[in-house]
Design an enzyme around this catalytic site. Structure first.
Site, short mmCIF file in Angstrom:
data_model
loop_
_atom_site.label_atom_id
_atom_site.label_comp_id
_atom_site.label_asym_id
_atom_site.label_seq_id
_atom_site.Cartn_x
_atom_site.Cartn_y
_atom_site.Cartn_z
N LYS A 28 0.84 -1.21 0.00
CA LYS A 28 0.00 0.00 0.00
C LYS A 28 0.87 1.26 0.00
O LYS A 28 2.08 1.18 0.23
CB LYS A 28 -0.91 -0.01 1.22
CG LYS A 28 -0.20 0.13 2.55
CD LYS A 28 -1.17 -0.05 3.70
CE LYS A 28 -0.44 0.03 5.03
NZ LYS A 28 -1.29 -0.47 6.12
N TYR B 208 15.17 30.71 7.51
CA TYR B 208 13.96 31.49 7.86
C TYR B 208 13.86 31.66 9.37
O TYR B 208 14.16 30.73 10.13
CB TYR B 208 12.71 30.77 7.36
CG TYR B 208 12.54 30.86 5.87
CD1 TYR B 208 12.33 32.09 5.26
CD2 TYR B 208 12.59 29.72 5.09
CE1 TYR B 208 12.17 32.17 3.89
CE2 TYR B 208 12.44 29.78 3.72
CZ TYR B 208 12.22 31.02 3.12
OH TYR B 208 12.06 31.09 1.77
C1 LIG Z 1 -0.78 -1.72 6.60
C2 LIG Z 1 -1.42 -3.00 6.89
C3 LIG Z 1 -0.65 -4.13 7.16
C4 LIG Z 1 0.86 -4.11 7.23
O1 LIG Z 1 1.27 -3.37 8.35
P1 LIG Z 1 2.81 -3.18 8.70
O2 LIG Z 1 2.81 -2.80 10.11
O3 LIG Z 1 3.33 -2.12 7.80
O4 LIG Z 1 3.47 -4.47 8.44
C5 LIG Z 1 -1.31 -5.33 7.38
N1 LIG Z 1 -2.65 -5.39 7.33
C6 LIG Z 1 -3.44 -4.32 7.08
C7 LIG Z 1 -4.90 -4.49 7.06
C8 LIG Z 1 -2.85 -3.09 6.85
O5 LIG Z 1 -3.61 -2.02 6.60
#
Ligand SMILES: *Cc1c(COP(=O)(O)O)cnc(C)c1O
Length: 363
Positions: free
Chosen positions: A31, A256
């Protein structure tokens, strides 16, 4: 004059280490554009290193993976959706949907019917994440999804841990809730399919939560909160160059808000990287609970006393960022370094925040 460098060998080593630790199939979560590493580039390295199951959140990402040659892999779309047009994308991608509600089941069923095919899905159980999924108390609904939704075959069941990085009791309870449901299904003569729960912290923080598969994302980047060392490689950095070298006198202001005043004659190196690229950008802390506010304040006070020093490696040596990081530039103190214009600057970044406009280079 800048790029986001991803070390293929480290990613491959992480993929191997994660699979060794899991001992069960690893569903690689891609993702958020592969946690900033590029979904397709990451999928390539991972599939070359034994991964055969992917998970995404967006239905379109499943299509993109299919169109780019990932035709045989399981692709789990982790977002349950009650929108039929989204469900149609999942079905067209021949991906595995997530069903987290009766409405999502109906939408998927209708999508499969419309496209004249059958859909696959994993059922999601909400054990405290409060996002997608059936509650344990909705067992009858769960059973119905397994047995009575036309054109849909349920091939797995999962839940998502909300505090695996911190709270072992809560995490074990969540896992137990999932197993309670799968045992009830089995007792009712229904095969629950692939059972999975652990995310990266669930895999690395515990020995007893792997079930039939794990869903791991951030561990591939080597960046997970963990009390014990994980042995994973932390990978991904921004690389740029020193484009200007300047000498300023003592008492000169930098950045800044005149955030820094030189204490002595100072040699400054300018590197054309800033917030816009994702350098020194962090998500604001969630401060929902009082104890989070206290933790946050303590952290801020500590940072103040450490003077919030950020360093950048210039030709392999640390150089301090002077003043505030700009939108497109940083100024570094290189008084003590023997460097020239064109010196390589390596900047630590959170891959999640690296701008997609920065070119990625797998080395
Ligand atoms: C993001 C996610 C994962 C993986 O999580 P990590 O902590 O990055 O390994 C697994 N299951 C779901 C449903 C997620 O949204």
């Amino acid at each position: 004059m800048k790029k986001f460098v991803i070390e293929t060998d480290k990613l491959a080593a992480n993929a191997q280490a994660i699979q060794d630790r899991a001992g069960v199939p690893v569903i690689a979560v891609l993702k958020a554009d592969g946690y900033g590493f590029g979904m397709l580039q990451m999928a390539k390295v991972l599939s070359e290193n034994g991964i055969t199951m992917f998970a995404v959140t967006e239905p379109e990402d499943a299509l993109t993976l299919r169109e780019n040659g990932y035709t045989s892999q399981l692709i789990l779309v982790m977002r349950s959706t009650a929108m039929q047009d989204e469900a149609e994308i999942v079905v067209r991608a021949n991906a595995t949907a997530t069903i987290g509600s009766p409405e999502a089941a109906a939408a998927l069923s209708a999508a499969a019917q419309k496209l004249g095919t059958a859909a696959k899905a994993h059922l999601k159980l909400d054990t405290g994440m409060g996002r997608y999924g059936f509650l344990s108390s909705q067992y009858e609904h769960i059973k119905t999804v397994y047995t009575r939704v036309p054109n849909v075959t349920v091939t797995g069941i999962y839940t998502h841990f909300h505090s695996a990085f911190a709270d072992g009791d809560a995490t074990h309870k969540q896992c137990a809730q999932l197993l309670e449901i799968t045992e009830r299904l089995t007792a009712d003569g229904i095969e629950p399919g692939l059972r999975h729960a652990a995310n990266s912290s669930g895999l690395y923080g515990y020995d007893d939560l792997t079930l039939d598969a794990v869903r791991v994302g951030s561990a591939f980047t080597g960046r997970i909160p963990s009390k014990a060392p994980t042995g994973l490689h932390r990978l991904g950095y921004l690389e740029s160059r020193v484009i200007e070298l300047r000498e300023v006198p003592a008492g000169h202001t930098v950045g800044y808000g005149a955030g820094y005043v030189t204490k002595r004659p100072t040699k400054i190196a300018v590197v054309p990287v800033g917030y816009t690229d994702g350098f020194s950008v962090e998500k604001k802390k969630d401060l929902y609970r009082f104890r989070d506010v206290i933790r946050y304040l303590i952290g801020e006070i500590r940072t103040f006393f450490r003077k919030g020093i950020i360093t950048v490696q210039v030709d392999g040596k640390p150089a301090r960022v002077l003043g505030h990081v700009g939108l497109c530039h940083v100024s570094l103190d290189v008084t003590a370094l023997d460097i020239k214009v064109g010196a390589t600057a390596v900047l630590d970044v959170n891959p999640l925040y690296v701008s997609p406009l920065v070119e990625k280079e797998y080395v």
